[in-house]
Design a protein around this motif. Structure first.
Motif, PDB file in Angstrom:
ATOM      1  N   CYS A  46       0.641  -1.208  -0.163  1.00  9.80           N
ATOM      2  CA  CYS A  46      -0.100   0.013   0.030  1.00  9.80           C
ATOM      3  C   CYS A  46       0.801   1.117   0.323  1.00  9.80           C
ATOM      4  CB  CYS A  46      -0.948   0.044   1.141  1.00  9.80           C
ATOM      5  SG  CYS A  46      -2.190  -1.356   1.018  1.00  9.80           S
ATOM      6  N   VAL A  47       2.102   1.164   0.364  1.00 11.21           N
ATOM      7  CA  VAL A  47       3.052   2.499   0.307  1.00 11.21           C
ATOM      8  C   VAL A  47       3.936   2.277  -0.794  1.00 11.21           C
ATOM      9  CG1 VAL A  47       2.575   3.088   2.767  1.00 11.21           C
ATOM     10  CG2 VAL A  47       4.578   1.487   1.978  1.00 11.21           C
ATOM     11  N   GLY A  48       3.762   1.373  -1.719  1.00 15.92           N
ATOM     12  CA  GLY A  48       4.737   1.314  -2.901  1.00 15.92           C
ATOM     13  C   GLY A  48       4.277   2.523  -3.821  1.00 15.92           C
ATOM     14  N   ILE A  49       4.987   2.427  -4.892  1.00 15.71           N
ATOM     15  CA  ILE A  49       4.910   3.408  -5.978  1.00 15.71           C
ATOM     16  C   ILE A  49       4.677   2.626  -7.364  1.00 15.71           C
ATOM     17  CG2 ILE A  49       6.168   5.199  -7.469  1.00 15.71           C
ATOM     18  CD1 ILE A  49       7.711   5.678  -4.874  1.00 15.71           C
ATOM     19  N   PRO A  50       3.639   3.368  -8.189  1.00 16.91           N
ATOM     20  CA  PRO A  50       3.289   2.561  -9.422  1.00 16.91           C
ATOM     21  C   PRO A  50       4.711   2.604 -10.207  1.00 16.91           C
ATOM     22  CG  PRO A  50       1.729   4.240  -8.998  1.00 16.91           C
ATOM     23  CD  PRO A  50       2.741   4.290  -8.037  1.00 16.91           C
ATOM     24  N   GLU A  51       4.847   1.592 -10.975  1.00 18.21           N
ATOM     25  CA  GLU A  51       5.710   1.386 -12.012  1.00 18.21           C
ATOM     26  C   GLU A  51       5.984   2.769 -13.037  1.00 18.21           C
ATOM     27  OE1 GLU A  51       7.388  -1.415 -15.587  1.00 18.21           O
ATOM     28  OE2 GLU A  51       6.030  -2.176 -14.077  1.00 18.21           O
ATOM     29  N   GLY A  52       7.270   3.298 -13.145  1.00 14.97           N
ATOM     30  CA  GLY A  52       7.422   4.294 -13.892  1.00 14.97           C
ATOM     31  C   GLY A  52       7.223   5.909 -13.130  1.00 14.97           C
ATOM     32  N   VAL A  53       6.419   5.740 -11.972  1.00 16.26           N
ATOM     33  CA  VAL A  53       6.014   7.206 -11.451  1.00 16.26           C
ATOM     34  C   VAL A  53       7.214   7.489 -10.451  1.00 16.26           C
ATOM     35  CG1 VAL A  53       4.716   8.112  -9.677  1.00 16.26           C
ATOM     36  CG2 VAL A  53       3.530   6.716 -11.435  1.00 16.26           C
ATOM     37  N   LYS A  54       7.833   8.385 -10.624  1.00 15.13           N
ATOM     38  CA  LYS A  54       8.999   9.057  -9.660  1.00 15.13           C
ATOM     39  C   LYS A  54       8.736  10.345  -8.921  1.00 15.13           C
ATOM     40  CE  LYS A  54      12.442   7.329 -12.869  1.00 15.13           C
ATOM     41  NZ  LYS A  54      11.757   6.037 -12.700  1.00 15.13           N
ATOM     42  N   PRO A  55       8.740  10.012  -7.578  1.00 16.62           N
ATOM     43  CA  PRO A  55       8.300  11.103  -6.780  1.00 16.62           C
ATOM     44  C   PRO A  55       9.379  12.326  -7.244  1.00 16.62           C
ATOM     45  CG  PRO A  55       8.851   9.291  -5.420  1.00 16.62           C
ATOM     46  CD  PRO A  55       9.421   9.126  -6.867  1.00 16.62           C
ATOM     47  N   VAL A  56       8.749  13.588  -7.047  1.00 17.70           N
ATOM     48  CA  VAL A  56       9.668  14.811  -7.027  1.00 17.70           C
ATOM     49  C   VAL A  56      10.639  14.823  -6.093  1.00 17.70           C
ATOM     50  CG1 VAL A  56       7.594  16.160  -8.270  1.00 17.70           C
ATOM     51  CG2 VAL A  56       7.952  16.471  -5.869  1.00 17.70           C
ATOM     52  N   GLN A  57      11.811  15.459  -6.668  1.00 16.45           N
ATOM     53  CA  GLN A  57      13.136  15.591  -5.717  1.00 16.45           C
ATOM     54  C   GLN A  57      12.852  17.018  -5.496  1.00 16.45           C
ATOM     55  OE1 GLN A  57      15.170  12.934  -4.908  1.00 16.45           O
ATOM     56  NE2 GLN A  57      13.474  11.854  -5.903  1.00 16.45           N
ATOM     57  N   ASP A  58      13.796  17.600  -4.262  1.00 18.15           N
ATOM     58  CA  ASP A  58      13.854  18.824  -3.797  1.00 18.15           C
ATOM     59  C   ASP A  58      12.376  19.423  -3.389  1.00 18.15           C
ATOM     60  OD1 ASP A  58      16.590  18.833  -4.140  1.00 18.15           O
ATOM     61  OD2 ASP A  58      16.295  19.368  -6.475  1.00 18.15           O
ATOM     62  N   PHE A  59      11.456  18.472  -2.822  1.00 11.41           N
ATOM     63  CA  PHE A  59      10.261  18.605  -2.411  1.00 11.41           C
ATOM     64  C   PHE A  59      10.423  19.762  -1.070  1.00 11.41           C
ATOM     65  CE2 PHE A  59       6.665  17.544   0.223  1.00 11.41           C
ATOM     66  CZ  PHE A  59       5.540  17.917  -0.537  1.00 11.41           C
ATOM     67  N   GLU A  60       9.644  20.497  -0.810  1.00  9.07           N
ATOM     68  CA  GLU A  60       9.709  21.657   0.270  1.00  9.07           C
ATOM     69  C   GLU A  60       8.164  21.536   0.980  1.00  9.07           C
ATOM     70  OE1 GLU A  60      11.272  25.316  -0.564  1.00  9.07           O
ATOM     71  OE2 GLU A  60      12.075  24.633  -2.493  1.00  9.07           O
ATOM     72  N   LEU A  61       8.395  20.782   2.008  1.00  6.65           N
ATOM     73  CA  LEU A  61       6.984  20.267   2.818  1.00  6.65           C
ATOM     74  C   LEU A  61       6.471  21.646   3.088  1.00  6.65           C
ATOM     75  CD1 LEU A  61       4.825  18.870   4.158  1.00  6.65           C
ATOM     76  CD2 LEU A  61       6.382  18.645   6.059  1.00  6.65           C
ATOM     77  N   GLN A  62       7.274  22.799   3.825  1.00  5.75           N
ATOM     78  CA  GLN A  62       6.595  23.897   3.975  1.00  5.75           C
ATOM     79  C   GLN A  62       5.825  24.865   3.201  1.00  5.75           C
ATOM     80  OE1 GLN A  62       6.461  25.296   7.217  1.00  5.75           O
ATOM     81  NE2 GLN A  62       7.178  23.339   7.871  1.00  5.75           N
ATOM     82  N   ARG A  63       6.269  24.732   1.861  1.00  3.97           N
ATOM     83  CA  ARG A  63       5.629  25.361   0.510  1.00  3.97           C
ATOM     84  C   ARG A  63       4.359  24.516   0.263  1.00  3.97           C
ATOM     85  NH1 ARG A  63       9.509  26.632  -4.398  1.00  3.97           N
ATOM     86  NH2 ARG A  63       7.516  27.838  -4.696  1.00  3.97           N
ATOM     87  N   TYR A  64       4.402  23.257   0.611  1.00  8.69           N
ATOM     88  CA  TYR A  64       3.207  22.293   0.085  1.00  8.69           C
ATOM     89  C   TYR A  64       1.892  22.548   1.099  1.00  8.69           C
ATOM     90  CZ  TYR A  64       1.389  18.327  -2.298  1.00  8.69           C
ATOM     91  OH  TYR A  64       0.337  17.617  -2.974  1.00  8.69           O
ATOM     92  N   LEU A  65       2.381  22.830   2.177  1.00 10.13           N
ATOM     93  CA  LEU A  65       1.323  22.915   3.404  1.00 10.13           C
ATOM     94  C   LEU A  65       0.173  24.009   3.212  1.00 10.13           C
ATOM     95  CD1 LEU A  65       3.480  22.894   6.742  1.00 10.13           C
ATOM     96  CD2 LEU A  65       2.300  20.918   5.659  1.00 10.13           C
ATOM     97  N   GLY A  66      -1.146  23.732   3.475  1.00  7.71           N
ATOM     98  CA  GLY A  66      -1.890  24.752   3.206  1.00  7.71           C
ATOM     99  C   GLY A  66      -3.159  23.865   2.663  1.00  7.71           C
ATOM    100  N   LYS A  67      -4.084  24.779   2.005  1.00 10.72           N
ATOM    101  CA  LYS A  67      -5.193  24.052   1.546  1.00 10.72           C
ATOM    102  C   LYS A  67      -5.143  23.988  -0.083  1.00 10.72           C
ATOM    103  CE  LYS A  67     -10.271  25.288   0.886  1.00 10.72           C
ATOM    104  NZ  LYS A  67     -11.257  26.013   1.302  1.00 10.72           N
ATOM    105  N   TRP A  68      -5.456  22.637  -0.919  1.00 10.61           N
ATOM    106  CA  TRP A  68      -5.418  22.372  -1.849  1.00 10.61           C
ATOM    107  C   TRP A  68      -6.828  22.156  -2.426  1.00 10.61           C
ATOM    108  CZ3 TRP A  68      -1.152  22.267  -4.909  1.00 10.61           C
ATOM    109  CH2 TRP A  68       0.110  22.485  -4.269  1.00 10.61           C
TER     110      TRP A  68
END
Length: 186
Positions: free
Chosen positions: A27-49
């Motif tokens: 359940c915490v795997g990643i689909p084949e070919g999908v690559k998580p973004v690098q240099d992710f900044e959690l503080q910038r991601y916080l908030g409402k989406w």
């Protein structure tokens, strides 16, 4: 005979004890070919989406005006509050969960839980690097896909890019649900 039955019973218990762990790991795997973004900044991601598009799944079925709000949790991790309007029930549904990084904190790969010890993958595989205005997110396999935005709508260019990228990775973009964003939860 009792000793043999007891030994077999203990072996079966050990085998079956590993099944939930194997399921959870999947359940915490990643689909084949999908690559998580690098240099992710959690503080910038916080908030409402705002949820712009998704593939159908049971825990959001029938919901519109879906939003996700991310904030820091006391003691670590991220607090996740998902809200959506159920026209059938004529009320807001809300789920609160928690998320933690799977690898390092600069990789957009988290595990999220709304149900106790059960976690699912949350993989940010594309992101507006300049303003963190939109995000493409997958779950553990190609059955889970979201387009999130800081605003209730995105440009046709972002929609096109989302569909093209998701389709190239094996997601069923023909069955995307374009979420109605005509009501505010607050």
């Amino acid at each position: 005979m009792n000793k043999v039955a007891d030994t077999v019973s203990r072996k079966l218990v050990r085998i079956f004890a590993w099944i939930p762990l194997a399921v959870l790991a999947g359940c915490v795997g990643i689909p084949e070919g999908v690559k998580p973004v690098q240099d992710f900044e959690l503080q910038r991601y916080l908030g409402k989406w705002y949820e712009i598009a998704r593939l159908d799944h049971s825990f959001e079925r029938g919901l519109d005006n879906v939003t996700a709000e991310y904030s820091m949790r006391e003691g670590g991790g991220v607090r996740v509050v998902n809200r959506g309007w159920s026209a059938k029930k004529a009320e807001w549904d809300e789920a609160t969960g928690k998320a933690f990084f799977v690898d390092s904190e600069d990789v957009g790969y988290l595990k999220v839980s709304f149900f106790g010890p059960f976690y699912g993958a949350y993989v940010v595989f594309d992101l507006d690097r300049d303003g963190y205005r939109y995000s493409f997110v997958s779950g553990p396999n190609t059955s889970y896909l979201w387009l999130l935005s800081r605003t209730p709508d995105v440009s046709p260019e972002v929609r096109r890019r989302f569909i093209e990228k998701a389709a190239s990775l094996g997601f069923d973009t023909e069955n995307l649900i374009w979420v109605n964003q005509d009501r505010d939860a607050h």
